[in-house]
Design a protein around this motif. Structure first.
Motif, PDB file in Angstrom:
ATOM      1  N   PRO A  50      89.994 -11.443 100.454  1.00  0.00           N
ATOM      2  CA  PRO A  50      89.691 -11.690 101.868  1.00  0.00           C
ATOM      3  C   PRO A  50      89.962 -10.491 102.779  1.00  0.00           C
ATOM      4  N   GLN A  51      90.657  -9.475 102.286  1.00  0.00           N
ATOM      5  CA  GLN A  51      90.841  -8.260 103.090  1.00  0.00           C
ATOM      6  C   GLN A  51      89.552  -7.446 103.147  1.00  0.00           C
ATOM      7  N   THR A  52      88.634  -7.681 102.196  1.00  0.00           N
ATOM      8  CA  THR A  52      87.351  -6.981 102.160  1.00  0.00           C
ATOM      9  C   THR A  52      86.213  -7.882 102.621  1.00  0.00           C
ATOM     10  N   ILE A  53      86.139  -9.088 102.056  1.00  0.00           N
ATOM     11  CA  ILE A  53      85.119 -10.076 102.428  1.00  0.00           C
ATOM     12  C   ILE A  53      85.856 -11.299 102.958  1.00  0.00           C
ATOM     13  N   ARG A  54      85.784 -11.527 104.260  1.00  0.00           N
ATOM     14  CA  ARG A  54      86.531 -12.607 104.914  1.00  0.00           C
ATOM     15  C   ARG A  54      85.631 -13.823 105.140  1.00  0.00           C
ATOM     16  N   ALA A  55      86.152 -15.004 104.776  1.00  0.00           N
ATOM     17  CA  ALA A  55      85.417 -16.255 104.993  1.00  0.00           C
ATOM     18  C   ALA A  55      85.368 -16.584 106.476  1.00  0.00           C
ATOM     19  N   ARG A  56      84.215 -17.074 106.933  1.00  0.00           N
ATOM     20  CA  ARG A  56      84.071 -17.564 108.311  1.00  0.00           C
ATOM     21  C   ARG A  56      83.944 -19.075 108.318  1.00  0.00           C
ATOM     22  N   THR A  57      83.046 -19.613 107.505  1.00  0.00           N
ATOM     23  CA  THR A  57      82.839 -21.061 107.439  1.00  0.00           C
ATOM     24  C   THR A  57      82.588 -21.465 105.987  1.00  0.00           C
ATOM     25  N   ALA A  58      82.868 -22.728 105.694  1.00  0.00           N
ATOM     26  CA  ALA A  58      82.562 -23.284 104.376  1.00  0.00           C
ATOM     27  C   ALA A  58      82.356 -24.785 104.544  1.00  0.00           C
ATOM     28  N   SER A  59      81.347 -25.314 103.836  1.00  0.00           N
ATOM     29  CA  SER A  59      81.107 -26.753 103.897  1.00  0.00           C
ATOM     30  C   SER A  59      80.513 -27.222 102.581  1.00  0.00           C
ATOM     31  N   GLN A  60      80.711 -28.507 102.319  1.00  0.00           N
ATOM     32  CA  GLN A  60      80.131 -29.146 101.148  1.00  0.00           C
ATOM     33  C   GLN A  60      79.498 -30.449 101.593  1.00  0.00           C
ATOM     34  N   GLU A  61      78.303 -30.710 101.059  1.00  0.00           N
ATOM     35  CA  GLU A  61      77.612 -31.946 101.419  1.00  0.00           C
ATOM     36  C   GLU A  61      76.704 -32.363 100.279  1.00  0.00           C
ATOM     37  N   THR A  62      76.883 -33.570  99.790  1.00  0.00           N
ATOM     38  CA  THR A  62      76.052 -34.160  98.752  1.00  0.00           C
ATOM     39  C   THR A  62      75.861 -33.213  97.572  1.00  0.00           C
ATOM     40  N   GLY A  63      76.955 -32.597  97.124  1.00  0.00           N
ATOM     41  CA  GLY A  63      76.908 -31.728  95.956  1.00  0.00           C
ATOM     42  C   GLY A  63      76.578 -30.282  96.239  1.00  0.00           C
ATOM     43  N   SER A  64      76.095 -29.971  97.425  1.00  0.00           N
ATOM     44  CA  SER A  64      75.766 -28.596  97.794  1.00  0.00           C
ATOM     45  C   SER A  64      76.970 -27.916  98.420  1.00  0.00           C
ATOM     46  N   SER A  65      76.951 -26.590  98.420  1.00  0.00           N
ATOM     47  CA  SER A  65      78.020 -25.827  99.039  1.00  0.00           C
ATOM     48  C   SER A  65      77.401 -24.701  99.861  1.00  0.00           C
ATOM     49  N   ALA A  66      77.893 -24.522 101.071  1.00  0.00           N
ATOM     50  CA  ALA A  66      77.411 -23.451 101.946  1.00  0.00           C
ATOM     51  C   ALA A  66      78.623 -22.744 102.536  1.00  0.00           C
ATOM     52  N   ALA A  67      78.507 -21.442 102.688  1.00  0.00           N
ATOM     53  CA  ALA A  67      79.614 -20.671 103.251  1.00  0.00           C
ATOM     54  C   ALA A  67      79.076 -19.420 103.912  1.00  0.00           C
ATOM     55  N   SER A  68      79.864 -18.891 104.843  1.00  0.00           N
ATOM     56  CA  SER A  68      79.505 -17.610 105.449  1.00  0.00           C
ATOM     57  C   SER A  68      80.734 -16.714 105.435  1.00  0.00           C
ATOM     58  N   PHE A  69      80.466 -15.436 105.278  1.00  0.00           N
ATOM     59  CA  PHE A  69      81.507 -14.436 105.152  1.00  0.00           C
ATOM     60  C   PHE A  69      81.114 -13.212 105.966  1.00  0.00           C
ATOM     61  N   THR A  70      82.095 -12.340 106.221  1.00  0.00           N
ATOM     62  CA  THR A  70      81.838 -11.054 106.855  1.00  0.00           C
ATOM     63  C   THR A  70      82.507  -9.964 106.026  1.00  0.00           C
ATOM     64  N   ALA A  71      81.778  -8.873 105.798  1.00  0.00           N
ATOM     65  CA  ALA A  71      82.350  -7.704 105.133  1.00  0.00           C
ATOM     66  C   ALA A  71      83.159  -6.944 106.184  1.00  0.00           C
TER      67      ALA A  71
END
Length: 107
Positions: A50-71
């Protein structure tokens, strides 16, 4: 194939195993769609550095997974998730997804 467009990178299941170089400041989105036959569910996408690629958001819905990160800094990080069957005897074992990101300074 993943393509960096300006400061944005979009990743999906098809990018499994990819090694990609991005500049600091790149916004990365990951969307892993659920498998319906047999039913599988993705775990939350995480960064091992996370010091290089930091998470912004993460979610799971009906088996799917979505996330956003910043370098956010130069270095290397691995984004990963696992696709697990929703039952013990309904299909093949879990699938591991990962993408290695090399973050370089903007030149």
């Amino acid at each position: 194939v993943a393509v960096v467009r300006g400061q944005k990178l979009a990743l999906a299941a098809i990018n499994n195993g990819a090694v990609i170089t991005v500049p600091v400041g790149t916004e990365i989105s990951v969307n892993l769609a659920a498998w319906v036959s047999p039913p599988y569910s993705w775990t939350t996408v995480t960064s091992d550095n996370p010091q290089t690629i930091r998470a912004r958001t993460a979610s799971q819905e009906t088996g799917s997974s979505a996330a956003s990160f910043t370098a956010v800094a130069t270095g290397t990080a691995i984004l990963s998730a696992t696709n697990n069957p929703n039952c013990l005897d309904c299909g093949p074992p879990s699938e591991h997804w990962q993408v290695t990101l090399h973050v370089v300074s903007r030149g």
